[in-house]
Design a protein around this motif. Sequence first.
Motif, PDB file in Angstrom:
ATOM      1  N   PRO A   1      -2.553 -10.481   8.387  1.00 40.36           N
ATOM      2  CA  PRO A   1      -1.159 -10.201   8.043  1.00 40.36           C
ATOM      3  C   PRO A   1      -0.420  -9.500   9.176  1.00 40.36           C
ATOM      4  N   PRO A   2       0.900  -9.469   9.111  1.00 34.10           N
ATOM      5  CA  PRO A   2       1.673  -8.718  10.110  1.00 34.10           C
ATOM      6  C   PRO A   2       1.272  -7.241  10.089  1.00 34.10           C
ATOM      7  N   TYR A   3       1.298  -6.624  11.262  1.00 35.99           N
ATOM      8  CA  TYR A   3       0.954  -5.193  11.325  1.00 35.99           C
ATOM      9  C   TYR A   3       2.107  -4.365  10.767  1.00 35.99           C
ATOM     10  N   ARG A   4       1.747  -3.368   9.992  1.00 42.83           N
ATOM     11  CA  ARG A   4       2.709  -2.413   9.464  1.00 42.83           C
ATOM     12  C   ARG A   4       2.166  -1.006   9.672  1.00 42.83           C
ATOM     13  N   GLU A   5       3.028  -0.056  10.026  1.00 43.11           N
ATOM     14  CA  GLU A   5       2.592   1.329  10.223  1.00 43.11           C
ATOM     15  C   GLU A   5       1.936   1.878   8.957  1.00 43.11           C
ATOM     16  N   ASN A   6       2.528   1.557   7.825  1.00 47.11           N
ATOM     17  CA  ASN A   6       1.984   1.986   6.536  1.00 47.11           C
ATOM     18  C   ASN A   6       1.149   0.844   5.966  1.00 47.11           C
ATOM     19  N   PRO A   7      -0.180   1.017   5.893  1.00 44.03           N
ATOM     20  CA  PRO A   7      -1.029  -0.067   5.395  1.00 44.03           C
ATOM     21  C   PRO A   7      -0.633  -0.566   4.012  1.00 44.03           C
ATOM     22  N   GLU A   8      -0.035   0.306   3.208  1.00 47.40           N
ATOM     23  CA  GLU A   8       0.361  -0.100   1.863  1.00 47.40           C
ATOM     24  C   GLU A   8       1.358  -1.268   1.906  1.00 47.40           C
ATOM     25  N   GLU A   9       2.116  -1.356   2.990  1.00 50.20           N
ATOM     26  CA  GLU A   9       3.100  -2.426   3.120  1.00 50.20           C
ATOM     27  C   GLU A   9       2.462  -3.790   3.382  1.00 50.20           C
ATOM     28  N   VAL A  10       1.175  -3.788   3.659  1.00 50.46           N
ATOM     29  CA  VAL A  10       0.459  -5.048   3.890  1.00 50.46           C
ATOM     30  C   VAL A  10      -0.024  -5.654   2.565  1.00 50.46           C
ATOM     31  N   ARG A  11      -0.042  -4.846   1.514  1.00 51.94           N
ATOM     32  CA  ARG A  11      -0.586  -5.291   0.230  1.00 51.94           C
ATOM     33  C   ARG A  11      -0.009  -6.636  -0.242  1.00 51.94           C
TER      34      ARG A  11
END
Length: 226
Positions: free
Chosen positions: A162-172
């Motif tokens: 998935p795209p990288y996000r600073e907050n891992p929760e945003e990858v959910r």
Amino acid sequence: MSCDRLKEVEERIQRACEHAGRRREEVLLLGASKSVPSEKLRNFFHCGLRAFGENRVQEFLKKYEDLRDLPVDWHFIGRLQSNKVKYIIDKISLIHSLDRESLLEEIQNRAGRLGKVQEVLIEVNVGGEETKGGVEPENLKEFFEKCLRAKNVKPLGLMCIPPYRENPEEVRPYFALLRSLRDQLEQEFGLKLPHLSMGMSYDFEIAIEEGATIVRIGTLLFGSRV
């Protein structure tokens, strides 16, 4: 040091599984071992890590020779060029990155020559990123049907980066999408796709909560201490 690192990651996987109401044995820890020297992998193997995932064919072939004396479960997790399939087809248990018809045809051809059924995962571009490989979600069903027609290729599930996000929760949401796509294929084709390869060092706990069966851990196992 190797055993301590492995123990820490195992404990985190265990906690994530408990939090998600899952059994630890439902999740395979795959050491994402790109750029990690063979002897370091040997140390981790003796600590109990049995499966390693490689990204580059030439690097993998060297490690394969270096560690021939060990019953390593080798996976290929990187972008795979069709003209490199012949070098790995007899050495890899699972290819995670099947994402186009030309690669499917080459795997079918090379596996057929060996009388082997090659197990694969279809990589899905869940974030619609032009810089990443993967089948677009809207094209997945058509591509999956082509995989089913290839007698020497056996799809076992899906993979994503998935795209990288600073907050891992945003990858959910991306992990949830991959799981949903897998469930749709199972329902439509009436078969079982046991694997979802998703989650890396910074987001694997969320991936486990969303149904990952293989987590690809590199930095937490092999990287430098901060």
